[in-house]
Scaffold this motif. Sequence first.
Motif, mmCIF file in Angstrom:
data_model
loop_
_atom_site.group_PDB
_atom_site.id
_atom_site.type_symbol
_atom_site.label_atom_id
_atom_site.label_comp_id
_atom_site.label_asym_id
_atom_site.label_seq_id
_atom_site.Cartn_x
_atom_site.Cartn_y
_atom_site.Cartn_z
ATOM 1 N N LEU A 1 4.438 10.963 -19.256
ATOM 2 C CA LEU A 1 5.782 10.798 -18.730
ATOM 3 C C LEU A 1 5.984 11.584 -17.435
ATOM 4 N N GLY A 2 5.421 12.784 -17.370
ATOM 5 C CA GLY A 2 5.523 13.548 -16.133
ATOM 6 C C GLY A 2 4.828 12.868 -14.972
ATOM 7 N N LEU A 3 3.619 12.381 -15.213
ATOM 8 C CA LEU A 3 2.903 11.657 -14.154
ATOM 9 C C LEU A 3 3.647 10.394 -13.747
ATOM 10 N N ALA A 4 4.196 9.689 -14.720
ATOM 11 C CA ALA A 4 4.922 8.458 -14.394
ATOM 12 C C ALA A 4 6.169 8.745 -13.567
ATOM 13 N N SER A 5 6.855 9.823 -13.865
ATOM 14 C CA SER A 5 8.053 10.175 -13.093
ATOM 15 C C SER A 5 7.707 10.469 -11.639
ATOM 16 N N PHE A 6 6.659 11.256 -11.418
ATOM 17 C CA PHE A 6 6.244 11.551 -10.044
ATOM 18 C C PHE A 6 5.746 10.290 -9.346
ATOM 19 N N ALA A 7 5.042 9.443 -10.067
ATOM 20 C CA ALA A 7 4.529 8.212 -9.462
ATOM 21 C C ALA A 7 5.673 7.284 -9.053
ATOM 22 N N MET A 8 6.689 7.164 -9.893
ATOM 23 C CA MET A 8 7.829 6.310 -9.549
ATOM 24 C C MET A 8 8.548 6.818 -8.308
ATOM 25 N N LEU A 9 8.743 8.129 -8.220
ATOM 26 C CA LEU A 9 9.431 8.697 -7.060
ATOM 27 C C LEU A 9 8.626 8.483 -5.781
ATOM 28 N N VAL A 10 7.324 8.754 -5.834
ATOM 29 C CA VAL A 10 6.493 8.603 -4.632
ATOM 30 C C VAL A 10 6.384 7.131 -4.243
ATOM 31 N N MET A 11 6.227 6.257 -5.204
ATOM 32 C CA MET A 11 6.140 4.839 -4.883
ATOM 33 C C MET A 11 7.448 4.318 -4.286
ATOM 34 N N LEU A 12 8.597 4.817 -4.778
ATOM 35 C CA LEU A 12 9.874 4.412 -4.205
ATOM 36 C C LEU A 12 9.981 4.841 -2.747
ATOM 37 N N LEU A 13 9.600 6.089 -2.481
ATOM 38 C CA LEU A 13 9.640 6.558 -1.098
ATOM 39 C C LEU A 13 8.636 5.808 -0.227
ATOM 40 N N TRP A 14 7.493 5.443 -0.780
ATOM 41 C CA TRP A 14 6.487 4.697 -0.001
ATOM 42 C C TRP A 14 6.992 3.284 0.318
ATOM 43 N N ILE A 15 7.686 2.684 -0.644
ATOM 44 C CA ILE A 15 8.215 1.343 -0.397
ATOM 45 C C ILE A 15 9.321 1.379 0.654
ATOM 46 N N LEU A 16 10.172 2.395 0.606
ATOM 47 C CA LEU A 16 11.270 2.480 1.545
ATOM 48 C C LEU A 16 10.848 2.975 2.927
ATOM 49 N N SER A 17 9.673 3.539 3.038
ATOM 50 C CA SER A 17 9.234 4.085 4.321
ATOM 51 C C SER A 17 8.893 2.954 5.283
ATOM 52 N N PRO A 18 9.436 2.978 6.522
ATOM 53 C CA PRO A 18 9.087 1.921 7.483
ATOM 54 C C PRO A 18 7.692 2.067 8.080
ATOM 55 N N TYR A 19 7.124 3.274 7.955
ATOM 56 C CA TYR A 19 5.789 3.514 8.519
ATOM 57 C C TYR A 19 4.892 4.140 7.460
ATOM 58 N N PRO A 20 4.464 3.387 6.473
ATOM 59 C CA PRO A 20 3.562 3.969 5.460
ATOM 60 C C PRO A 20 2.202 4.277 6.065
ATOM 61 N N ASP A 21 1.704 5.478 5.749
ATOM 62 C CA ASP A 21 0.424 5.918 6.286
ATOM 63 C C ASP A 21 -0.757 5.392 5.484
ATOM 64 N N SER A 22 -0.532 4.990 4.244
ATOM 65 C CA SER A 22 -1.635 4.538 3.406
ATOM 66 C C SER A 22 -1.109 3.463 2.465
ATOM 67 N N GLY A 23 -2.002 2.925 1.645
ATOM 68 C CA GLY A 23 -1.629 1.890 0.702
ATOM 69 C C GLY A 23 -1.117 2.452 -0.595
ATOM 70 N N PRO A 24 -0.946 1.585 -1.587
ATOM 71 C CA PRO A 24 -0.459 2.071 -2.891
ATOM 72 C C PRO A 24 -1.407 3.066 -3.534
ATOM 73 N N GLY A 25 -2.700 2.911 -3.312
ATOM 74 C CA GLY A 25 -3.644 3.874 -3.880
ATOM 75 C C GLY A 25 -3.434 5.280 -3.333
ATOM 76 N N GLY A 26 -3.179 5.369 -2.036
ATOM 77 C CA GLY A 26 -2.911 6.687 -1.450
ATOM 78 C C GLY A 26 -1.638 7.306 -1.996
ATOM 79 N N ALA A 27 -0.612 6.474 -2.230
ATOM 80 C CA ALA A 27 0.632 6.992 -2.801
ATOM 81 C C ALA A 27 0.414 7.510 -4.218
ATOM 82 N N MET A 28 -0.409 6.827 -5.003
ATOM 83 C CA MET A 28 -0.683 7.289 -6.355
ATOM 84 C C MET A 28 -1.473 8.597 -6.354
ATOM 85 N N HIS A 29 -2.396 8.747 -5.407
ATOM 86 C CA HIS A 29 -3.123 10.012 -5.291
ATOM 87 C C HIS A 29 -2.174 11.160 -4.943
ATOM 88 N N VAL A 30 -1.215 10.882 -4.052
ATOM 89 C CA VAL A 30 -0.246 11.916 -3.689
ATOM 90 C C VAL A 30 0.635 12.281 -4.888
#
Length: 591
Positions: A41-70
């Motif tokens: 649950l802790g990992l899922a919470s952080f993943a949801m937050l980072v993925m939301l910010l990655w989706i909303l970012s107009p200039y993503p630096d990496s793909g979904p895999g990079g967001a999950m690593h972060v």
Amino acid sequence: MAGVTEMTARRRSPSPLLTRMRDHSPGLVGGLTGGALAAGLGLASFAMLVMLLWILSPYPDSGPGGAMHVAAALWLLAHGAELVRTDTLSGVPAPLGLPPLLLLALPVWLLHRAARDATDGGGEDEDDDYDTDDERGLAVAASRPLAAPRTAWTGVVVGYLAVAAPAALYAAGGVLRPSWLWTGVCVPLVAVVAAGAGVWSAYGRPGRPLRRLLRVLPAGARPLVLGPDGRPGVATRASAAGLAVLLGGGALLVVGSLAWHGAATQAALLRLTEGWSGRFAVLLLCVALLPNAAVWGAAYALGPGFALGAGHAVGPLASAPAPFLPPFPLLAAVPEAGQGAPVHWAAGAVPVVAALVVGWTVATGALSAERAGTGPGSTRADVWSFGRTVRAAALASTLCAAVFAGLAGLAGGPLGAGVLSRFGPVWWQAAAATLAWLGLLAIPTAVGVRAWRCRSSRPEEPRIGKQREDRAEGTHGPGRLRKGARLGRGRFTRTGVAGIAGVAGGAEAADGGRGAGSARGAGSSGGDEGAEGFWGAGVFDGARGAGAADGPRGAGAADGRDQDPETDFGLYDFLPSDPAPSDRSAPPESA
């Protein structure tokens, strides 16, 4: 209506096989499942937050895999583990070890809840589906918790680490790689402490485990840390109050400085990013760092301050020029470089108030026994001595300094290499300053408040004795009535005693003449002897004589069965129950 089947809201009890399986469910399996679920649950919470910010970012630096690593790396950072950033301009890996303290609350809460549920057996609400009057249901509910504490704690810790290890391996493939040394120390430490607190809470917070941990302290200091009833002792409560004042004062300093530098704060937020999604991410990071800022503000008020890079200290007396830093909103609250002004020195009011609160709390605990000393059954011997009050204040100051040192160590860390290798307060400097402030002010405050309250409570003692004398002034001697006493004033000689046969007035009281009655003891048959029985020479005097019999019972004799002892004498039970024997030779005085 004959074909309608009768339905009730009552469900049938579970089968005996299901009940036995539930009663003998292994606690280790439940703990493993709960720990793994808490980590997931802790990992899922952080993943949801980072993925939301990655989706909303107009200039993503990496793909979904990079967001999950972060996300996995940030989850490890929340536990206090240090990360290593590889994508630097110089190509040299730079450490990142400043964890936002607010992010630590989520793993700790999940672990605490998982350990508590594992100890309860995971069947907390199962008996709500069938009748609570069922004897089997009551027996099952009374037999909880089902799992042994060590079994549940071990299962939660092992299950949590079983998920944390693959997460660390997965995060190692991203740009933010975990430091294996810090990960191997911080993550298990958080799991062990939080799971242990959950098991301890499930068992009603018993005091025995804490007393075992307190064996390292001297015997005289243990009751000050943990009370005999399992509650926090006076020193613990005082240190918690002082720590709350320090952190609250530090937060007020940060908020006030941000409001004072409002223009610079707004400019930093607008310059850091242009899109609203990026500004939202920056605001979330500022909120996560607010506990860190409160600790930094408290360290600033204490005197040592904090470091904005290696060799650049910021304090109320002087602030060194800070290195080039990005325009971050929270950094706008840092005072300007140079010598401190009186407005900066005013921050010293925070540790002063904290020390006064610590001393006041200790003095209140020292005087609690004295307040109880004025009640029935209490003694003045329980009042704390001067030495014990001093020891309690010193111990509270030491505990507060130790806890604040730990928070100062967690609130800081490196943000890079070289000059960026040190950010935040230095833990040992913060501990020394806290101990100095509290030790110099809390001990005199505790001693002074205790002495002042003891002195102010002394005049109350003669007043209490005077009240007792006034209440008993109806008797000039043993068994005698005060001359001139009347019935309306409720004068008396002795308190009620169990087994009294009755109270009677004399023959003269029945006629309303003299009012000097006599009472016969248990077993008296009445007569004209005028003997006083158990109550001495007369009970009430006046025109009517309380309890005097005007019927066929004899000359002024009344049977005790016609009296209500609680009504007549219950109000006078506070007098001595066995005074000196009365002088039977002296006749009763007339009104």
